[in-house]
Every structure is written in C-alpha cells, then in structure tokens.
Write an enzyme that holds these catalytic residues in place. Sequence first.
Site: not given
Ligand code: F6R
Length: 621
Positions: A2, A33, A81, A107-108, A490, A494, A497, A513, A616
Amino acid sequence: MCGIVGYVGSPEENQNYYALDVVLEGLRRLEYRGYDSAGVAVVDGDGITYAKKAGKVAALESELAKGVFPQSKVGIGHTRWATHGGPSDVNAHPHVVDHGRLAVVHNGIIENFAELKHELSALGYNFVSDTDTEVAATLLGHIYNEVQDLTEAMRQAANRLEGAFTLLAIHPEQPDRIVAARRNSPLVIGLGEKENFLGSDVSGFIEFTKKAVEMPNDHLVVLTADSYEIRDFAGNPATGKEFEVAWDAAAAEKGGYASFMEKEINDQPAAVRDTLLGRLNEKGKLTLDELRIDESLLRSIDKIIVVACGTAAYAGQVARYAIEHWCRIPTEVELAHEFRYRDPIITEKTLVVALSQSGETMDTIMAVRHAREQGAKVIAICNTIGSTIPRESDACLYTYAGPEIAVASTKAFLAQITAAYLLGLYLAQLRGNKFADEVQLILDELRAMPEKIASLLERSEEIAQLGRDMKDASSVLFLGRHVGFPVALEGALKLKEIAYLHAEGFAAGELKHGPIALVEEGQPVFVIVPSPRGRNSLHAKVVSTIQEIRARGAVTIVIAEEGDTAVEAYANHIIRIPQTPTLLQPLVATVPLQIFACAVAGAKGYDIDQPRNLAKSVTVE
Ligand code: F6R
C-alpha cells in the site's frame, strides 16, 4: 504494501495545481507498493469528494476523467495491496464514513478489527466493505463525534488499534489539515513552501520537495500548509528528524527503458560504484563512519547473524562466505520471519546484520527488535534513508543504489552484497584478520566491478534473445556452488516472480542427492561455474555436474568466465562473464539471470515491473 499520499496546500497560494494533481502524481510513483486498487479523497466545502477504483492508478484516472473533481487544496490518496477483502471498488480506499464527512486511508493490518467491528456493530454502525480499514475509520468517526477534534479522535483511536497502521484522515469541519498516525507502518513528511506532504516514502512527493522529516513510530502528526506538529499517542509534543532526499525525481523515472526493471539492471554499475564511494580515507584505510558502534565491542563479536527476506536474504548468503573467510567469525543467515521463532542463541557478543532495500519489511523489523531485546547489536544495510530498519538499528551502512521501483529487486541485490562485503572487510581490518594492504587489494578488485558489470550489460541483447527463445519452457533449474548457490536461488526467484515460470535453484553438489531426478530431455538448466583460476577443485566439480546433466538430456546454459574452455564441450549455450575472483563473482554472474528473466516475462507479455500478487515492500508479517 500500500502506498499513501497526503497533501495540504494553502488556498491563498497560487500554485497551479491542486490536491488531486499532487495525490495522483504521488500514487503513480508509489504504485509499486501495491496495485490492487487506487483512490483519492479531498475536502470539498462541507463534505468530502472521493473516487476509488479496483485496478491500477490508470483505472482511477480513467474514472476521474469521466467527471469534474473539485479544486481542493487538501487531499489524501491510496494505492492498495489487498489484505482484508479482495481487490474491488468497495474495498478500495479511501473509506468514507460519518455520513460522508470523514475520509480515511490506511496501510497495515488492524489485528483487533473483528473485536472492534463487533463492538461498533452493537452501537448500530453498518459496514459495506470487508476491510479492517473501514472498521478503523468507523471507530475514528465514532470518537470524533464525541470529542469534536480530529487530532484527539485520532489519538484515542490509535490507542485502541492493535497491529500495524499508517492512517491519514480528513474532515471538512477541520478543512485545513490532515491528521495521520503511524505504528509499524511507514510514513514520511515532505516540507514545501506553504504546502506540506505525506507519503509512504519520499517518492510520494519527490516531484515537489526534497526536504523531508522522519515520522517517529507510535506518533501522530497534524499537517497544515505551513506547519507540522508531531505528538506521541499520549498527546505529548515530539519531533522528527529532518533530512534531505539524496536523489531527484528523474532517478525514479524509466529513463528511456521499457520497464523500471530494465533500467535498474542497467543502473547496477552505478549502484555498486556509489556504494563504494567515500568509504576509504586518504591513507587507503576503510572507514565506515556510519558504524557508530564501539570498536572494542566490534572486536569482541563472536557470532554474526544476517537477517533478511527474499533477494536480500540471498545477498546475505553470498556475504556469509566472504565474512567468514575474511573475519573468521561464525556467520549465520536466517530468514527474518523464521528468526525469532527458532529462539536463536543471542548474546551481547552477537552482531545482527539486517539487510533490506526498503527498510520497511515487517518481518525484518520484527527480527531487528527481537535481536535488540536480546542484547545484540544490530547493523542495518539499507537503501532507504530514514526508513524504519535503519532507525531502529544501532547503526546503518547505506547502499546507494538509488530508488528501486520495479517489484523484482535487481540493483539493490548487488548493492547489498557490496555493502556487506565492506562491512566484512572493515571487521577484518578492525580485528586484525586482514592488514591494510590486503584490504586494499580486495577493494581494488571491488572497484573494478562496475566496469565489469557494464561490459556484461553490453551483451544484454544476446542474453535477452536466449530468454525470448526459451519463453515456452515449463520449468527452469539453476545450479551453483559456494557463492554461486545463492546466485542460483536468486536467478530462480527472478523467473518465478516476473515470468510466473516454475524455477528452482539448487546447490550443484546436492543434485545427486535427489533433484537430478527432475532432469529429462530438453530440461533447461543454468549452471553458474566458479572461476577456474581460484578454487580449482570446485570448478572441476561443477564442470562434472554439467557433464552429468547434459548426459541426461538437459539443455545447459552455462555462465562461465571468459577463457574458461573446460565448459565448452558440455554447454548448449555459454554466457561469458568477465574474469573475477570467485567471492566477487555474484556481482557479475547474477546480471545475465536478471536479463534472462526480464526477457522471458517480456516475451510472455507480462507486466515486468508489477507482477501479479506482489508488492514492493512487504510491510505486513
Ligand atoms: C525479490 C524481492 C523480495 C525482497 C524482499 C525483501 O525480487 O524484491 O524478495 O528482496 O521482500 O525486501 P527488502 O529488501 O525491502 O527488505
């Protein structure tokens, strides 16, 4: 999770914009967000005018284009969100109660909303949405009618609410102000000339001012066009720290790229370079002035625990190899949401390092609090100045990646690794594990990384083509060893996601294994190959792994150093990366995986910057 914006301008000032313009601009910038719905409300004579719509800010704008919105100077907005209640028009914020006179955005998560709803229903209130926000707004309206003052009503309401909230409220009976409260959810104040702003983060008002104030937790603020007044929830006056935003609005634009993610991938040489800047003194000694922790205490540390989530946790996993190697301090990496529940062993000699791009990830905030309650010192590594995690930590080493807007993290990952390496080198220097000349050598290698990353970016198109060619794959595997293992994780994240593609990362040594059973004819497998010049045994072992999976029909995409000929016989595709010491290799090996995921998602026609179901910064637990 949010985005919230608030604006109070002065009716006498001749700014050629109104609350609606400021709020919409802020919502566009905060949309990363959350993008389940958007809405805006303004004070309009003796009432409130509002509009809200499920979907992105663009859907709200189309809705607004159908009519004429009042030229008000006081307004609030929200991009959502969804938590309580699905993404629909009725669940969208603002929630307007008290016979259309009180508008609230939130927000929350209000944890005691069911209990409050029950209580308010018994008093005769009806609810139209499924949200906890409408309950909070109704409570606020109920108290307002008793006390006839929005600030006092907000104070009393905040004391009744449990959980996390940033609440912004406007009421036409006090038409010159927004009253806001925050507990465990982000809020920043922006200071202008005869106008003031509120935002979940500074991008909510960066177009208008770079002067900002950190809003303390468990406080409320009364914002008018020429003042801001902070109080705690007991009503006592308080202050917030003023700061200057270090980047401008242009840094948060796409800069000619088709998506923010592409732009941010290309920002990476600068992100690493800027994170290294200014951290060496004239004698070549690494100085981290921000680490205001007693040096003798840092010398006595006997354990490091890195806490983080998602991509940031993978950066922590990479850093663990370097920190243990350089400092000889046992280092653990724990997902922040698991950390306090496993009852970790923490003493005053434990150093907790909290990695976070946003500084607002609730799981990481809770881990920081737990660590400090247990007596540990906490150092944050964070990209967002003035956010909660640095504020609640003992010290912070900022990354200078600039604003990261795309939901999928890219440049923050490289910047986090860089900063964590600086911390490792600093501790090694301080504790005498490394002499200045050794530190200098590694720093020289680190300083060469931006150029290496830039040279790799020149080959983006070749990697993107591979992504487009593979867009119909149903699953992709990623293998790596040592620091290549978190890089594999990672790479898989990606792809999940943004391309909604099943992907898994494995430690290459683990393959035999179990996971090798997944390999069948045509299965794409990325393999990150360590440098042949360093830990040769590891290089040879990874080459054997490629051989084994190729023999079972895998399509191998090998990420290997320039000049590494040993991989050629077993690779269907080779992506060459510049020669780099193994510990620094993640700073280059990750980049092709980001480009690949971006290209697959683009070829599938997905929204690269705003993938489904995600937001985000995850500001709820
Ligand atoms: C993946 C991604 C998330 C963040 C995670 C932590 O692309 O962006 O996995 O890395 O939510 O977010 P921060 O770094 O803001 O604590």
